[in-house]
Motif scaffolding. Structure first.
Motif, short mmCIF file in Angstrom:
data_model
loop_
_atom_site.label_atom_id
_atom_site.label_comp_id
_atom_site.label_asym_id
_atom_site.label_seq_id
_atom_site.Cartn_x
_atom_site.Cartn_y
_atom_site.Cartn_z
N LEU A 36 0.84 -1.53 0.02
CA LEU A 36 0.02 -0.08 -0.05
C LEU A 36 0.39 1.57 -0.20
O LEU A 36 0.82 2.10 -0.88
CB LEU A 36 -0.94 0.61 1.01
N ASN A 40 2.90 5.35 -2.88
CA ASN A 40 1.85 5.96 -2.21
C ASN A 40 1.92 6.80 -0.76
O ASN A 40 0.89 6.91 -0.04
CB ASN A 40 0.22 5.43 -2.29
N GLN A 50 -9.47 15.18 -4.07
CA GLN A 50 -10.83 15.85 -4.86
C GLN A 50 -11.98 16.24 -3.88
O GLN A 50 -11.12 15.80 -1.98
CB GLN A 50 -11.44 14.41 -5.19
N THR A 137 -14.53 5.56 -0.10
CA THR A 137 -13.20 5.14 -0.01
C THR A 137 -12.58 6.64 -1.33
O THR A 137 -11.43 6.81 -1.68
CB THR A 137 -12.78 4.15 -1.34
N VAL A 138 -13.02 7.71 -1.54
CA VAL A 138 -12.62 9.16 -2.56
C VAL A 138 -11.32 8.97 -1.06
O VAL A 138 -10.41 9.89 -2.24
CB VAL A 138 -13.81 9.85 -2.27
N THR A 140 -9.29 8.59 1.03
CA THR A 140 -8.46 7.09 0.92
C THR A 140 -7.20 6.84 -0.08
O THR A 140 -6.12 7.14 0.04
CB THR A 140 -8.20 5.70 1.42
N HIS A 141 -8.19 7.25 -2.09
CA HIS A 141 -7.38 7.45 -2.04
C HIS A 141 -7.05 9.27 -3.29
O HIS A 141 -5.57 8.98 -3.93
CB HIS A 141 -8.61 6.81 -3.71
N SER A 142 -7.74 9.98 -2.54
CA SER A 142 -7.21 11.35 -2.89
C SER A 142 -6.10 11.78 -1.91
O SER A 142 -4.72 12.12 -2.59
CB SER A 142 -8.40 11.94 -3.22
N TYR A 143 -5.97 11.63 -1.01
CA TYR A 143 -5.04 12.03 0.13
C TYR A 143 -4.85 11.16 0.11
O TYR A 143 -3.48 11.47 1.51
CB TYR A 143 -5.98 13.02 1.15
N LYS A 144 -4.48 9.88 0.16
CA LYS A 144 -2.93 9.20 1.35
C LYS A 144 -3.16 9.07 2.15
O LYS A 144 -1.92 8.83 2.66
CB LYS A 144 -2.78 8.97 0.11
N TYR A 146 -2.01 7.30 4.86
CA TYR A 146 -1.48 6.29 5.12
C TYR A 146 -0.18 6.19 5.98
O TYR A 146 0.29 5.77 7.38
CB TYR A 146 -0.79 5.55 3.55
#
Length: 186
Positions: A36, A40, A50, A137-138, A140-144, A146
């Motif tokens: 992951l 990323n 977004q 999940t927007v 998680t995908h856009s702001y990462k 982790y």
């Protein structure tokens, strides 16, 4: 006596075999988590993000975080309730929030935990800024998100101006406050 040593070695071999199986299983899980992170690690200055939907931890109300130019800046505090560094950052975030009360800036905490207990935990801590849980999940995908804690400054159009990862130091807190104060007066 020979029987005792045979039983001892046989038992030791079985225990070590079991331990090897457990360690290889944990290794496989850690490798899948590491995938992951590769490429990323975090969002960067200049990235465009977004808008996203989130639920309030206080009343469950859904809110849309949009970057349509109406709010000059958004300051997000991304954290996890199980993160020790995040706990150490709560006082820093409260101090920043207090200094921005009169500034035209949206300030919000984003908790990335996915359990129902978060609502109780957040109300116990008594944060002085609203806290939300991403609705899909927007985020998680856009702001990462982790790595936590993260303090993210976003402009009116959804462009990342700066990202601070880890526990904020005094100079970083001052940098955030100065950046938002200067922007508000210009």
């Amino acid at each position: 006596m020979k029987t005792f040593w045979r039983i001892f070695f046989f038992t030791a071999i079985i225990c070590l075999s079991f331990e090897v199986i457990l360690l290889s299983r944990q290794n496989r899980e850690l490798k899948s988590r590491l995938k992951l992170f590769v490429g990323n690690v975090a969002i960067r200055e200049g990235d465009k993000v977004q808008g996203f939907k989130a639920f309030s931890c206080l009343n469950g109300q859904e809110i849309n975080f949009v970057y349509d130019g109406k709010v000059p800046h958004t300051l997000l505090f991304v954290f996890s309730m199980s993160c020790g560094a995040c706990e150490r950052n709560l006082a820093n975030w409260s101090e920043i929030t207090d200094s921005l009360l009169t500034k035209p800036c949206r300030v919000a905490g984003i908790c990335i935990d996915l359990n129902d207990d978060i609502i109780n935990d957040v109300s116990i801590i008594g944060m002085n800024y609203p806290v939300y849980i991403p609705a899909d999940t927007v985020f998680t995908h856009s702001y990462k998100p982790y790595l936590t804690p993260q303090t993210i400054l976003i402009d009116a159009k959804g462009r990342i101006q700066h990202v601070w990862t880890g526990v904020l130091e005094k100079g970083q807190k001052d940098q955030i406050i100065t950046a938002l104060t200067q922007t508000a007066t210009s």
